[in-house]
Write a protein that holds these residues in place. Structure first.
Motif, PDB file in Angstrom:
ATOM      1  N   ILE A  83      -7.889   4.880  -2.550  1.00  0.00           N
ATOM      2  CA  ILE A  83      -7.717   3.550  -1.942  1.00  0.00           C
ATOM      3  C   ILE A  83      -8.870   3.393  -1.329  1.00  0.00           C
ATOM      4  O   ILE A  83      -9.552   2.243  -1.347  1.00  0.00           O
ATOM      5  CB  ILE A  83      -6.284   3.391  -1.340  1.00  0.00           C
TER       6      ILE A  83
ATOM      7  N   SER B  18     -11.934   2.448  -3.480  1.00  0.00           N
ATOM      8  CA  SER B  18     -11.577   1.408  -4.210  1.00  0.00           C
ATOM      9  C   SER B  18     -12.364   0.126  -4.041  1.00  0.00           C
ATOM     10  O   SER B  18     -12.698  -0.489  -4.836  1.00  0.00           O
ATOM     11  CB  SER B  18      -9.925   0.859  -4.615  1.00  0.00           C
TER      12      SER B  18
ATOM     13  N   LYS C 108       2.130   2.069  -3.380  1.00  0.00           N
ATOM     14  CA  LYS C 108       1.001   2.680  -4.315  1.00  0.00           C
ATOM     15  C   LYS C 108       0.842   3.995  -4.095  1.00  0.00           C
ATOM     16  O   LYS C 108       0.797   4.915  -4.888  1.00  0.00           O
ATOM     17  CB  LYS C 108      -0.304   1.958  -4.121  1.00  0.00           C
TER      18      LYS C 108
ATOM     19  N   ASP D 101      -7.085  -1.770   1.111  1.00  0.00           N
ATOM     20  CA  ASP D 101      -6.466  -2.191  -0.358  1.00  0.00           C
ATOM     21  C   ASP D 101      -6.006  -3.482  -0.270  1.00  0.00           C
ATOM     22  O   ASP D 101      -6.003  -4.471  -1.420  1.00  0.00           O
ATOM     23  CB  ASP D 101      -5.079  -1.218   0.098  1.00  0.00           C
TER      24      ASP D 101
ATOM     25  N   THR E 211       0.872  -1.283   0.123  1.00  0.00           N
ATOM     26  CA  THR E 211      -0.076   0.087  -0.174  1.00  0.00           C
ATOM     27  C   THR E 211       0.866   1.192   0.030  1.00  0.00           C
ATOM     28  O   THR E 211       0.413   2.110  -0.689  1.00  0.00           O
ATOM     29  CB  THR E 211      -0.842   0.115   1.093  1.00  0.00           C
TER      30      THR E 211
END
Ligand SMILES: Nc1nc2c(ncn2[C@@H]2O[C@H](COP(=O)(O)OP(=O)(O)O)[C@@H](O)[C@H]2O)c(=O)[nH]1
Ligand SMILES: [Mg+2]
Length: 290
Positions: free
Chosen positions: A75, A78, A53, A258, A50
């Motif tokens: 995130i 998402s 990202k 995530d 994570t």
């Protein structure tokens, strides 16, 4: 802006938010900034994948800090909840380890639903210890909700079947099913939870409509590992993150969403009946920073 999520993130903001702000304020060279951000994020219990990202090419953005907040929000957004069920009664199972906040959360949800004029039943399927159903009874009284329970040691699936059947017969709006976080050693918790889930569908074919995994935010990465175990065995539809008010580890929400790809529906920000709020990725992302 200064809502309950923001308040629940007070401790997180004081440590995590402040540390991130400090890194940006120092205006070091890009590589050094990224290195320090990486350290701060990992210390906040956010998992490595994570973190990658969040930081990839971050310093190429016009306003890196704003971009970081945006990435955090993305995130959190998402994982989307699949379609809302309109079926009645809405059969809702709560799972999670001992002490995560299942019983308290059920009490809070029962109260919310009663306040909006709905009728329902709470099923005391944590038959592991007598105290569990006593605690649930207090919440049932507080919220004016009916409770279905049996003696300590009774078969949890039988309690669930009874509760769902009643909720259906009485044309109620909801049935909230409390479960145990542990069992007597000869039983397997995951199998027991699967059985409860199966049994509800015997009483009502489309059930269960929702299975919420309740997670204690204070447990950080350890809680995430426990969550993975549940998710691998049970069809969890959403997550409820409790005790946000008691931790500086609010960043864990990012890793959870995530890695598990399951949305957060509610966050718990205290022990009182009103301390459960619908999750807002926007408010959460903003609330991490000053
Ligand atoms: N501060 C705080 N405490 C909570 C929250 N949710 C639950 N608790 C407390 O956590 C403890 C365990 O909760 P409980 O509902 O019994 O957990 P269960 O074993 O999963 O049913 C209780 O003392 C609750 O009052 C929360 O959002 N914030
Ligand atoms: Mg309980």
């Amino acid at each position: 802006m200064f809502g309950k999520i923001w308040q629940g993130l007070n401790k997180t903001r004081e440590t995590f938010g402040r540390a991130i702000d400090a890194v940006f304020r120092d205006k070091k060279e890009a590589a050094k900034t990224i290195e320090e951000l990486e350290e701060t994020l990992i210390l906040a219990d956010i998992g490595v994948s994570t973190v990658e990202k969040l930081l990839k090419d971050l310093m190429k953005e016009d306003e890196p800090k704003k971009a970081l907040v945006r990435r955090i929000r993305e995130i959190l957004l998402s994982a989307k909840k699949s379609s809302e069920y309109v079926e009645k009664p809405h059969i809702h199972i709560f799972v999670g380890v001992n002490g995560a906040g299942k019983t308290t959360t059920i009490g809070k949800i029962a109260k919310k639903r009663r306040d909006s004029g709905e009728k329902g039943i709470i099923a005391a399927c944590d038959t592991f210890r007598a105290a569990a159903s006593e605690q649930l009874e207090i919440w049932a009284e507080r919220s004016g909700t009916e409770i279905v329970k049996q003696m300590e040691g009774a078969d949890p699936a039988a309690v669930a079947f009874d509760a769902v059947s009643k909720a259906k017969a009485k044309n109620y709006d909801f049935c909230l099913i409390d479960t145990a976080g542990r069992l007597h050693t000869k039983h397997n918790l995951m199998e027991e939870l699967q059985k409860i889930s199966r049994v509800t569908s015997k009483a009502f074919p489309t059930a269960p409509h929702e299975i919420s995994l309740v997670l204690d935010a204070t447990t950080g990465q350890n809680g995430l590992n426990q969550a993975k175990e549940f998710v691998s065995k049970i069809k969890v539809t959403d997550l409820i993150l409790t005790k946000l008010d008691g931790t500086a580890k609010g960043g864990i929400a990012l890793s959870i969403v995530d890695e598990l790809k399951i949305p957060i529906s509610y966050v718990g920000v205290g022990e009182k009946v009103d301390d459960l709020v619908p999750f807002s990725p926007e408010e959460y992302a903003e609330g991490l920073f000053e």
